[in-house]
Design a protein around this motif. Sequence first.
Motif, PDB file in Angstrom:
ATOM      1  N   VAL A   1       0.848  -1.192   0.000  1.00 46.62           N
ATOM      2  CA  VAL A   1       0.000   0.000   0.000  1.00 46.62           C
ATOM      3  C   VAL A   1       0.885   1.244   0.000  1.00 46.62           C
ATOM      4  CG1 VAL A   1      -1.820   1.272   1.191  1.00 46.62           C
ATOM      5  CG2 VAL A   1      -1.803  -1.229   1.262  1.00 46.62           C
ATOM      6  N   ALA A   2       0.734   2.069  -1.014  1.00 46.12           N
ATOM      7  CA  ALA A   2       1.491   3.311  -1.110  1.00 46.12           C
ATOM      8  C   ALA A   2       0.762   4.422  -0.356  1.00 46.12           C
ATOM      9  CB  ALA A   2       1.678   3.713  -2.570  1.00 46.12           C
ATOM     10  N   ILE A   3       1.529   5.243   0.338  1.00 54.88           N
ATOM     11  CA  ILE A   3       0.969   6.420   1.020  1.00 54.88           C
ATOM     12  C   ILE A   3       1.723   7.652   0.534  1.00 54.88           C
ATOM     13  CG2 ILE A   3       0.464   7.555   3.199  1.00 54.88           C
ATOM     14  CD1 ILE A   3       0.616   4.893   4.592  1.00 54.88           C
ATOM     15  N   ILE A   4       0.997   8.604   0.005  1.00 55.73           N
ATOM     16  CA  ILE A   4       1.567   9.904  -0.347  1.00 55.73           C
ATOM     17  C   ILE A   4       1.125  10.878   0.731  1.00 55.73           C
ATOM     18  CG2 ILE A   4       1.663  11.747  -2.058  1.00 55.73           C
ATOM     19  CD1 ILE A   4       1.040   9.666  -4.195  1.00 55.73           C
ATOM     20  N   MET A   5       2.086  11.370   1.482  1.00 54.61           N
ATOM     21  CA  MET A   5       1.779  12.136   2.682  1.00 54.61           C
ATOM     22  C   MET A   5       1.852  13.638   2.464  1.00 54.61           C
ATOM     23  SD  MET A   5       3.681   9.955   5.675  1.00 54.61           S
ATOM     24  CE  MET A   5       3.107   8.306   6.101  1.00 54.61           C
TER      25      MET A   5
END
Length: 352
Positions: free
Chosen positions: A93-97
């Motif tokens: 799961v990618a998270i762009i913060m």
Amino acid sequence: MQLQERINAFVKLGDFLRQFSNEVFHKAENIEHNELFFDGFKHQLKLAKENNGWFTEENISFALKSWSDALSTDNLNTWLSSYQIENTTPKQVAIIMAGNIPLVGFHDFLSVLITGHHVLVKQSSNDKHLLPYLAKYLEFVEPQFKGSITFTEAKIENFDAVIATGSNNTARYFEFYFKDKPSIIRKNRNSIAVLLGNETPEDLKNLSEDIFRYYGLGCRNVSKLFVPKNYDFKGFFESIYHWHPIVEKAKYANNYDYNKAVYLMSEFDMLENGFFMIKEDESFASPIATLFYEYYEDASELKAILDSKKDQIQCIVSKGFDKNEIAFGATQKPQLWDYADDVDSIEFLLAI
């Protein structure tokens, strides 16, 4: 790795963070791997402050205290008790913060790992020092996390789902780029407060915490006020005055001076008290050092208007106005089960 092992690891992380939850750090006994990590985290905190002038000691300590309080066994068990998590098949799961307040993306990071998935993190350049160090601490207290946490500054690739936070403009890009992946995409939202006119000085003092904490940069910060027709702002200004030292901070002072000059040159009507301005405006998003306000005459009509704009609102702060309202002073103390944009990230992660 079993769910209880993951919970135990985050509880230990909460214990570690508790040492930094005041501006004067206190090195505690019986914290796992403290000799290895305590001084290093102090250095990361120093780097975080130097990298981002909005990340003051006070605001970083506030964020760390909030997370140390949240990461208790009771809180984690209460949060997760209504989900079936044990048999998760790990996905990437990618998270762009975002980077507007310290550790603003930590809830997404926690949610991905606690559900048994692997996480691929792309941080904001404004908040890049704290989370990688805390991730390394997690890998030490629970070695089974090794291989589950990746940070990247490059284009994200090889992922199964994504959680991305950005502006309305970047959200359009995210929606196009991730159209073939399960996703949570967050856009601009602001928080509002509705005053009924019967608030106590203590209520208004608490409201000032919702306005000024993190300099108003968070989506849970109150940026717009709705007040009854002919509302007298005298009590409001008196109750928020204890925040006046905020104008001694250079970045805040620069914004205050700039926005005040713009309003004066444009001959806008506004009220100010030497460190803060309020201006009548229909917009929800106000500049730093400014709070927009709007009058209303009928509470039921206002409820209908706000309901029609709920996709722009993160929190409604009030006392007796709305069934889902948040108490004055509580916007920056969300529980683990208070989801951004009201989107259940655990439910999303268990469904991918």
